[in-house]
Design an enzyme around this catalytic site. Structure first.
Site, PDB file in Angstrom:
ATOM      1  N   HIS A 454       0.831  -1.206   0.000  1.00  9.30           N
ATOM      2  CA  HIS A 454       0.000   0.000   0.000  1.00  9.30           C
ATOM      3  C   HIS A 454       0.863   1.253   0.000  1.00  9.30           C
ATOM      4  O   HIS A 454       0.637   2.192  -0.779  1.00  9.30           O
ATOM      5  CB  HIS A 454      -0.913  -0.014   1.231  1.00  9.30           C
ATOM      6  CG  HIS A 454      -1.695   1.258   1.408  1.00  9.30           C
ATOM      7  ND1 HIS A 454      -1.232   2.310   2.174  1.00  9.30           N
ATOM      8  CD2 HIS A 454      -2.891   1.664   0.913  1.00  9.30           C
ATOM      9  CE1 HIS A 454      -2.115   3.286   2.149  1.00  9.30           C
ATOM     10  NE2 HIS A 454      -3.126   2.921   1.391  1.00  9.30           N
ATOM     11  N   ASP A 782      -3.180  39.043  -9.634  1.00  8.00           N
ATOM     12  CA  ASP A 782      -4.071  40.129  -9.228  1.00  8.00           C
ATOM     13  C   ASP A 782      -5.456  39.982  -9.848  1.00  8.00           C
ATOM     14  O   ASP A 782      -6.463  40.329  -9.225  1.00  8.00           O
ATOM     15  CB  ASP A 782      -3.469  41.479  -9.623  1.00  8.00           C
ATOM     16  CG  ASP A 782      -2.566  42.044  -8.533  1.00  8.00           C
ATOM     17  OD1 ASP A 782      -2.520  41.452  -7.433  1.00  8.00           O
ATOM     18  OD2 ASP A 782      -1.905  43.064  -8.774  1.00  8.00           O
ATOM     19  N   TYR A 865       1.837  33.315 -25.553  1.00  6.99           N
ATOM     20  CA  TYR A 865       2.922  32.801 -24.705  1.00  6.99           C
ATOM     21  C   TYR A 865       2.469  32.711 -23.260  1.00  6.99           C
ATOM     22  O   TYR A 865       1.481  33.333 -22.847  1.00  6.99           O
ATOM     23  CB  TYR A 865       4.177  33.681 -24.810  1.00  6.99           C
ATOM     24  CG  TYR A 865       4.055  35.064 -24.207  1.00  6.99           C
ATOM     25  CD1 TYR A 865       4.302  35.282 -22.853  1.00  6.99           C
ATOM     26  CD2 TYR A 865       3.695  36.154 -24.998  1.00  6.99           C
ATOM     27  CE1 TYR A 865       4.187  36.554 -22.296  1.00  6.99           C
ATOM     28  CE2 TYR A 865       3.577  37.425 -24.455  1.00  6.99           C
ATOM     29  CZ  TYR A 865       3.824  37.613 -23.103  1.00  6.99           C
ATOM     30  OH  TYR A 865       3.711  38.873 -22.550  1.00  6.99           O
TER      31      TYR A 865
END
Length: 895
Positions: A454, A782, A865
């Site tokens: 596991h 922002d 870009y």
């Protein structure tokens, strides 16, 4: 009229293409059945049935009839009846979601055993101990999983019997002990639940199915889905399959096999085998399994047959396959297959090798690796010497290097990690309940288990460093320490280094060195199969991607490193970072200037310093674009802290006059919410000479580089624009200065002028703003804050954890772009801007520019870009290529 919904599919009715409906496990069983592999027969209850149950609390009406019909068919195929008192049919009930969630949901084995049929199983098998071992396993699993009994109560009973008999393993208990243990287990259930373990096989099956459905909403399943970004509404399928038994003696056994090494990607057969055991024993790691190669000695014909099946599955799936199997008295049964989880190293190597062998094309090889895996390969590794004697060796289950404080339980790991500490979770073996601690830890170390345990499977899936089966360690979670064979004691809180590549653990913090892949990407030196695979994937990504990848860099050194890593320019040069350190005093002089002359003197002193900075940046990126953002933060950030300054002035017997002057300036400039105040373009327009000084520094730097024979390409970016009028005023000032420098030097200057789109209003009025802009660069940090109406720093420290836990956020909108909200603004702005200015260049320079999911969105949105930190450039290049391939071919990673 739509056809009636079908809720149950026999294995022969399904295929690998039905994973959404049958789950990954059910689809794999169906596909293997179609291929003619020796799969125990059975049937699958669909994810749709699960979702009906989860929504209503009741199974669909049709499910009972369909399941009964399929069970009758299974009984006919096996020649036995479920739970019959003589030679009973037993079945397993296993979960199977669309995406692999190892150990996160429930499994119940040996359904159909009761006080009567256990005798029939003993007689039919000729092994009484086996029958009672199977019965106690059923009661233990059923009690814990279906009836909600604390699993530790069963373990305590087993431990007491082992101590009484002075044996170490469950398999060493004799028939009498198992009969007594079975009775004790039934007593535990009766005392804990007030009801008896159900004797009716039909009731056992029905309740087991519901328990698997319920486990989709279990805590550990929810945590795992959140960690792996698996949608919450998929539901799980349930697989009912005839039991085959690996615990019938030394000619029987169980194991897990991989068609390639999941840690390194090396070709070959890898895995673990446990004679005289059931499958859960291997995965749980409670017994130390044998390497799969030992099966070739124990049962060479079975090993050869298994090898044939493994090769057939890899050829069919064209990928690493993870296979669970059981040998019942010499007969091989294949119980499960799936495309196996693998480490980052293995992912790149396997994709590269399969492409080289002609089994997959270059496009498919590219979509099978991702940027997150590449980033992990760039992390530093331990710089070890022969003198670095490890505390212990174990199985290198998931590579990498991790240093942290030792902890011995999941709760402590999560607590310390939340406090900012790096931790290493040490366990004898992990269980699904350890998932929160595994997520919190830098590494996982166990004293038991192998590459299929596991701990190994989950750690590999999460990209966590993991060493399993460090048998030299005696782990004592009660005393909170582990001890080595040499007698070294390591207590909780002690620092250790875990090397998941070498499979070693060391005391203290080992020094780090650059990874081979990181070195190769940055310097062009480095060899090896993984490095070769990475370079090949990046080369193909670069050949197909449409998005350019630029860098966020503020120094010539960062720019040079970014270029070495493949950056195609600078998408964001933050000029405020150039005003820190020793230059802060000059900025302070400008702010404190009493008149125009003093301010102009301060700006004049800053000008040559900025010019030299820009010369260095343009030289490092010669011939490539460098986007220079004019001053963005509010000016008070360059002054001392208001509270500290006020205390210093108030407590001084004779306050420094300069401190008084600065305090007055700080008080004058104080804003309640400065990030929405006088900053960005507002600051440039309100502070005479500031914008002109910065633009002149750019212009003179370009002139300098042109005269030196360079090919400078500078772009001037105006931040925080909210209206086209602001941009027009700022652009006019910039163009005036550029014209002045052109006249003074006789050098023609071509510096595009654009803006950051970081306010919702700017995005919504982008058509107007594009009239005055040569380019847009989306400042998504922002833009996310202003769209959501929150402060990133405050929100992440307060309610974000709750929102992530409650599912308000699937992922932080600062980590991956909010496509529905912020992303929609980006799309609107791109479309509106290009409608006005078809040649408008668009890019993104927020942190999202390096996030894989966000890069795919920006590709679809039509940006030109992305720009990100230098370290993330290789991953961004890779993801930009994957985005192009996905759009063109529809291929996506299905691991």
């Amino acid at each position: 009229m739509s056809p009636p919904t079908k809720y149950v599919y026999e294995f022969a009715e399904g295929s690998r293409d039905m994973a959404d409906l049958l789950g990954g496990k059910g689809a794999g069983l169906a596909e293997m059945t179609r291929l003619g592999l020796p799969v125990p027969p059975g049937f699958t209850i669909t994810t749709e049935a699960c979702n009906v149950y989860l929504a209503t609390g009741e199974e669909p009406d049709e499910l009972g009839v369909e399941a009964a019909h399929s069970l009758a068919g299974l009984e006919r195929a096996m020649g036995r009846t479920l739970g019959a008192p003589d030679d009973p049919l037993l079945v397993s009930v296993r979960s199977g979601a669309r995406f692999s969630m190892p150990g996160m949901m429930e499994t119940i084995l040996d359904i159909g055993l009761n006080d009567m049929s256990v005798g029939g199983l003993a007689k039919a098998s000729g092994q009484e101990r086996f029958a009672w071992d199977s019965y106690r396993r059923l009661i233990q699993m059923f009690g814990r999983t279906v009836m909600g009994v604390d699993g530790d109560l069963f373990e305590q009973a087993i431990t007491a019997h082992k101590e009484r008999r002075a044996v170490a393993g469950d398999h060493e208990l004799d028939t009498g002990e198992l009969v007594a243990l079975t009775d004790e287990f039934k007593d535990v259930i009766r005392k804990q639940t007030g009801e008896d373990f159900p004797q009716d096989p039909a009731e056992q099956l029905a309740r087991a199915i519901r328990a698997v459905f319920d486990s989709w909403n279990g805590k550990r399943a929810h945590i795992y889905r959140h960690r792996e970004h698996i949608p919450e509404d998929l539901g799980t399928a349930v697989n009912i399959q005839a039991m085959v038994f690996g615990n019938l003696g030394q000619d029987s056994g169980t194991g897990v096999a991989f068609t390639r090494d999941p840690a390194t990607g090396e070709s070959g057969v890898y895995g673990d085998y446990l004679p005289d055991a059931q499958g859960e024993d291997v995965v749980a790691g409670v017994r130390d399994a044998l390497p799969l190669s030992e099966l070739a000695i124990i049962a060479p014909r079975t090993y050869a047959e298994l090898g044939d099946h493994l090769r057939a599955l890899e050829d069919h799936y064209r990928d690493l396959c993870d296979v669970e199997f059981t040998v019942e008295r010499g007969k091989l049964w294949i119980l499960q297959t799936r495309v196996g989880k693998r480490t980052a190293e293995a992912a790149f190597r396997i994709a590269h090798d399969l492409r080289a062998a002609g089994k997959i094309c270059r496009d498919e090889a590219l979509v099978r690796v991702d940027g997150a895996e590449l980033t992990r390969l760039m992390f530093p590794r331990f710089d070890t010497t022969p003198a670095d004697v490890p505390l212990a060796h174990g199985v290198p289950a998931s590579p990498g290097a991790a240093v942290g404080a030792v902890v011995f339980d999941s709760t402590e790991a999560a607590r310390r990690a939340a406090a900012g500490d790096d931790v290493v979770l040490v366990r004898r073996e992990t269980t699904p309940d350890d998932l929160p601690g595994m997520i919190a830890a830098q590494a996982v170390l166990t004293s038991r288990g192998g590459k299929t345990s596991h701990a190994a499977v989950v750690a590999r899936g999460m990209g966590k460093v993991c060493v399993c089966g460090a048998e030299a360690l005696t782990v004592d979670p009660v005393a909170r320490r582990f001890t080595t064979e040499a007698g070294v004691v390591v207590h909780e809180g002690d620092i250790v280094s875990v090397d998941g590549t070498a499979g070693t653990v060391h005391r203290g913090a080992l020094p780090l060195t650059a990874s081979d892949v990181g070195r190769a990407l940055e310097t062009g030196t480095g060899t090896g199969p993984v490095t070769e695979a990475v370079l090949g994937a990046l080369a193909h990504a670069d050949s197909v991607r449409r998005l350019e990848v630029r860098a966020n860099a503020d120094t010539p050194e960062d720019a040079a490193r970014a270029r070495a890593l493949g950056a195609q320019g600078i998408g964001l040069c933050r000029t405020e970072h150039m005003f820190l350190g020793e230059r802060r005093a000059l900025v302070e002089s400008m702010i404190l200037a009493r008149d125009d002359t003093a301010r102009e003197e301060a700006l004049a002193a800053l000008l040559p310093l900025q010019r030299e900075d820009f010369i260095g940046m343009l030289a490092a990126m010669d011939g490539l674009p460098v986007t220079i953002r004019l001053l963005d933060p509010p000016l008070h950030e360059f002054l001392p802290d208001r509270t500290e300054l006020a205390v210093r002035v108030a407590s001084a017997v004779h306050p420094d006059p300069h401190d008084r002057q600065v305090l007055r300036a700080v008080e004058r400039m104080h804003e309640e919410n400065p990030m929405l105040g006088l900053r960005g373009v507002r600051l440039g327009l309100a502070t005479p000479g500031l914008m002109a000084m910065q633009v002149r520094a750019v212009a003179e730097a370009v002139t300098n580089r042109l005269r030196a024979g360079g090919r400078p390409y500078a772009e001037i970016m105006i931040p925080l624009v909210g209206t086209v009028e602001e941009l027009r005023l700022a652009r006019a000032e910039a163009e005036r200065v550029l014209a002045e420098v052109t006249a003074e030097t006789g050098t023609h200057l071509d510096c595009p002028i654009g803006t950051m789109i970081e306010l919702p209003r700017a995005a919504l009025t982008a058509g107007r703003i594009a009239e005055a802009a040569d380019f847009f660069s989306f400042g998504t940090n922002d833009l996310t804050q202003t769209t959501w109406g929150l402060s990133r720093d405050d929100a992440e420290a307060s309610f974000f954890p709750l929102y992530l836990e409650k599912g308000v956020f699937g992922v932080s909108p600062f980590e991956s772009i909010d496509q529905e909200g912020v992303g929609r603004l980006v799309e609107l702005a791109v479309d509106a801007g290009r409608t006005v200015n078809p040649h408008l260049e668009t890019g993104v320079c927020g942190e999202h520019g390096g996030d894989p999911d966000s890069i795919h969105f920006f590709h679809r949105a039509g940006l030109d870009y992305v720009s990100c930190s230098p370290f993330r450039i290789p991953a961004a290049r890779l993801e930009a290529g994957r985005a192009a391939v996905t759009e063109r071919t529809g291929r996506s990673d299905t691991r």
